[in-house]
Design a protein around this motif. Structure first.
Motif, PDB file in Angstrom:
ATOM      1  N   UNK A  65      -3.874 -53.313  62.976  1.00 27.97           N
ATOM      2  CA  UNK A  65      -3.357 -54.702  62.829  1.00 27.97           C
ATOM      3  C   UNK A  65      -4.133 -55.429  64.113  1.00 27.97           C
ATOM      4  N   UNK A  66      -4.409 -54.622  65.143  1.00 33.49           N
ATOM      5  CA  UNK A  66      -5.080 -55.462  66.353  1.00 33.49           C
ATOM      6  C   UNK A  66      -6.506 -55.041  66.819  1.00 33.49           C
ATOM      7  N   UNK A  70      -4.677 -51.357  73.393  1.00 32.01           N
ATOM      8  CA  UNK A  70      -4.280 -51.666  74.897  1.00 32.01           C
ATOM      9  C   UNK A  70      -2.820 -52.756  74.947  1.00 32.01           C
ATOM     10  N   UNK A  71      -2.635 -52.980  73.623  1.00 30.24           N
ATOM     11  CA  UNK A  71      -1.350 -53.831  73.650  1.00 30.24           C
ATOM     12  C   UNK A  71      -0.131 -53.015  73.780  1.00 30.24           C
ATOM     13  N   UNK A  72       0.949 -53.367  74.231  1.00 30.34           N
ATOM     14  CA  UNK A  72       2.085 -52.901  74.338  1.00 30.34           C
ATOM     15  C   UNK A  72       3.232 -53.408  73.444  1.00 30.34           C
ATOM     16  N   UNK A  82       4.631 -63.973  69.759  1.00 33.71           N
ATOM     17  CA  UNK A  82       4.094 -64.361  71.156  1.00 33.71           C
ATOM     18  C   UNK A  82       2.908 -63.437  71.482  1.00 33.71           C
ATOM     19  N   UNK A  83       1.941 -64.149  72.271  1.00 33.25           N
ATOM     20  CA  UNK A  83       0.897 -63.381  72.862  1.00 33.25           C
ATOM     21  C   UNK A  83      -0.021 -62.830  71.605  1.00 33.25           C
ATOM     22  N   UNK A  84      -0.351 -61.496  71.867  1.00 32.11           N
ATOM     23  CA  UNK A  84      -1.198 -60.869  70.836  1.00 32.11           C
ATOM     24  C   UNK A  84      -0.438 -60.988  69.239  1.00 32.11           C
ATOM     25  N   UNK A  85       0.868 -60.943  69.566  1.00 35.96           N
ATOM     26  CA  UNK A  85       1.809 -60.848  68.205  1.00 35.96           C
ATOM     27  C   UNK A  85       1.843 -62.184  67.715  1.00 35.96           C
ATOM     28  N   UNK A  86       0.955 -63.232  67.949  1.00 31.29           N
ATOM     29  CA  UNK A  86       1.014 -64.589  67.183  1.00 31.29           C
ATOM     30  C   UNK A  86       0.170 -64.286  65.808  1.00 31.29           C
ATOM     31  N   UNK A  87      -0.348 -63.131  65.658  1.00 28.08           N
ATOM     32  CA  UNK A  87      -0.860 -62.959  64.222  1.00 28.08           C
ATOM     33  C   UNK A  87       0.392 -62.882  63.352  1.00 28.08           C
ATOM     34  N   UNK A  93       0.799 -61.301  56.874  1.00 32.45           N
ATOM     35  CA  UNK A  93       0.695 -60.249  58.093  1.00 32.45           C
ATOM     36  C   UNK A  93       1.899 -59.843  58.548  1.00 32.45           C
ATOM     37  N   UNK A  94       2.702 -60.670  59.034  1.00 29.17           N
ATOM     38  CA  UNK A  94       4.244 -60.249  59.545  1.00 29.17           C
ATOM     39  C   UNK A  94       5.072 -59.097  58.657  1.00 29.17           C
ATOM     40  N   UNK A  95       4.985 -59.529  57.329  1.00 35.47           N
ATOM     41  CA  UNK A  95       5.561 -58.701  56.225  1.00 35.47           C
ATOM     42  C   UNK A  95       4.766 -57.179  56.213  1.00 35.47           C
ATOM     43  N   UNK A  96       3.660 -57.128  56.351  1.00 37.63           N
ATOM     44  CA  UNK A  96       2.816 -55.957  56.372  1.00 37.63           C
ATOM     45  C   UNK A  96       3.351 -55.310  57.614  1.00 37.63           C
ATOM     46  N   UNK A  97       3.215 -55.934  58.700  1.00 39.99           N
ATOM     47  CA  UNK A  97       3.321 -55.304  60.063  1.00 39.99           C
ATOM     48  C   UNK A  97       4.951 -54.550  60.155  1.00 39.99           C
ATOM     49  N   UNK A  98       5.854 -55.463  59.739  1.00 38.83           N
ATOM     50  CA  UNK A  98       7.123 -55.102  59.764  1.00 38.83           C
ATOM     51  C   UNK A  98       7.489 -54.020  58.816  1.00 38.83           C
ATOM     52  N   UNK A  99       6.783 -53.797  57.597  1.00 39.87           N
ATOM     53  CA  UNK A  99       7.033 -52.620  56.891  1.00 39.87           C
ATOM     54  C   UNK A  99       6.371 -51.392  57.695  1.00 39.87           C
ATOM     55  N   UNK A 100       5.270 -51.662  58.350  1.00 43.15           N
ATOM     56  CA  UNK A 100       4.832 -50.486  58.915  1.00 43.15           C
ATOM     57  C   UNK A 100       5.462 -49.975  60.091  1.00 43.15           C
ATOM     58  N   UNK A 101       6.107 -50.972  60.982  1.00 40.75           N
ATOM     59  CA  UNK A 101       6.998 -50.445  61.973  1.00 40.75           C
ATOM     60  C   UNK A 101       8.383 -49.862  61.423  1.00 40.75           C
ATOM     61  N   UNK A 102       8.670 -50.387  60.252  1.00 46.45           N
ATOM     62  CA  UNK A 102       9.976 -49.730  59.742  1.00 46.45           C
ATOM     63  C   UNK A 102       9.732 -48.420  59.359  1.00 46.45           C
ATOM     64  N   UNK A 103       8.528 -48.072  58.873  1.00 49.32           N
ATOM     65  CA  UNK A 103       8.079 -46.846  58.506  1.00 49.32           C
ATOM     66  C   UNK A 103       7.929 -45.697  59.610  1.00 49.32           C
ATOM     67  N   UNK A 104       7.538 -46.315  60.885  1.00 43.84           N
ATOM     68  CA  UNK A 104       7.461 -45.519  61.784  1.00 43.84           C
ATOM     69  C   UNK A 104       8.801 -45.130  62.348  1.00 43.84           C
TER      70      UNK A 104
END
Length: 255
Positions: A65-66, A70-72, A82-87, A93-104
């Motif tokens: 995604x990035x 080097x991001x936290x 906010x910040x790098x998460x402004x994407x 992108x938010x839907x795809x990112x949230x789904x990946x975080x949820x899977x983790x």
């Protein structure tokens, strides 16, 4: 034999590592009625599984995604985009990112032990209320020790890693940790537990996972009936008793 005549042995470390983070603040001076709960969460990982499974999953997420690692990951910045998460302002992108975080969070092998302090009730119930962080830390350490005893790990060193907050605050936390481990608890001395402080810039995967765990626990305690997908994903990971109960075993709510 060492030339000095002393025999050196390798310290016996446990098979587990613990990462701790909190949600909400522990101040009793000004309590936010919208967020009156302080949560401390312990995320326990088997070291081998952590190295081989959890770290690669989080690293892949960052690169995908990035483009770098080097991001936290920080739940507040993710929610606010906010910040790098402004994407994440881009809905797709938010839907795809949230789904990946949820899977983790769903797939990461770990055990969760957490304590939630309702500060409003705490202040009403006690004339001289103790610091919520100290209460939560005691509850989590007691349950962690029992968990380690169950796995035959109580005689080996287990490190509990927390994020640095500042010299004064870290010193107070270390003093409280050592006070509890010296025997000021309902389990007994815990000389096998050792606290370590890590700077955020070290980009610890475990601390980032703990950050993602703490917030949904707080929201669940504040309003258990509100839909909470993040909590539903981590709920199976709480420490339980033989009957499968979480309350008092993997999640202590006080008072």
């Amino acid at each position: 034999m060492h030339p000095s005549g002393l025999i050196f042995t390798i310290m016996q470390f446990s098979n587990y590592i613990v990462y701790a983070d909190e949600s909400g603040d522990h101040s009793l001076v000004s309590i936010n009625p919208q967020n009156p709960v302080f949560v401390l969460a312990f995320c326990i990982f088997e070291k081998r599984v952590y190295m081989e499974t959890v770290v690669p999953m989080v690293q892949r997420l960052k690169f995908d995604f990035f483009g770098h690692d080097c991001l936290v990951l920080h739940s507040h910045e993710i929610r606010k985009a906010r910040g790098e998460f402004s994407i994440l302002l881009n809905a797709n992108i938010r839907t795809a990112f949230v789904e990946r975080v949820n899977a983790i969070m769903r797939d990461a092998p770990m055990t969760i032990i957490a304590a939630a302090i309702d500060k409003q009730r705490h202040v009403r119930q006690y004339s001289d209320p103790a610091n919520p962080y100290g209460i939560a830390l005691t509850f989590c350490m007691e349950r962690l020790q029992r968990w380690l005893v169950e796995r035959g790990q109580a005689n080996s060193k287990t490190h509990v890693l927390v994020e640095m907050r500042g010299k004064s605050e870290d010193a107070k936390l270390e003093l409280e940790f050592r006070r509890i481990s010296d025997g000021h608890n309902h389990v007994g001395p815990m000389s096998n537990l050792e606290i370590r402080f890590m700077d955020k810039k070290h980009n610890s995967t475990g601390l980032q996972v703990a950050d993602l765990v703490a917030h949904p626990i707080g929201r669940h305690v504040i309003n258990p009936t509100q839909p909470n997908r993040a909590y539903d994903l981590i709920e199976p990971k709480f420490r339980r008793n033989s009957a499968g109960h979480i309350r008092g075993y993997g999640l202590k709510i006080f008072p």
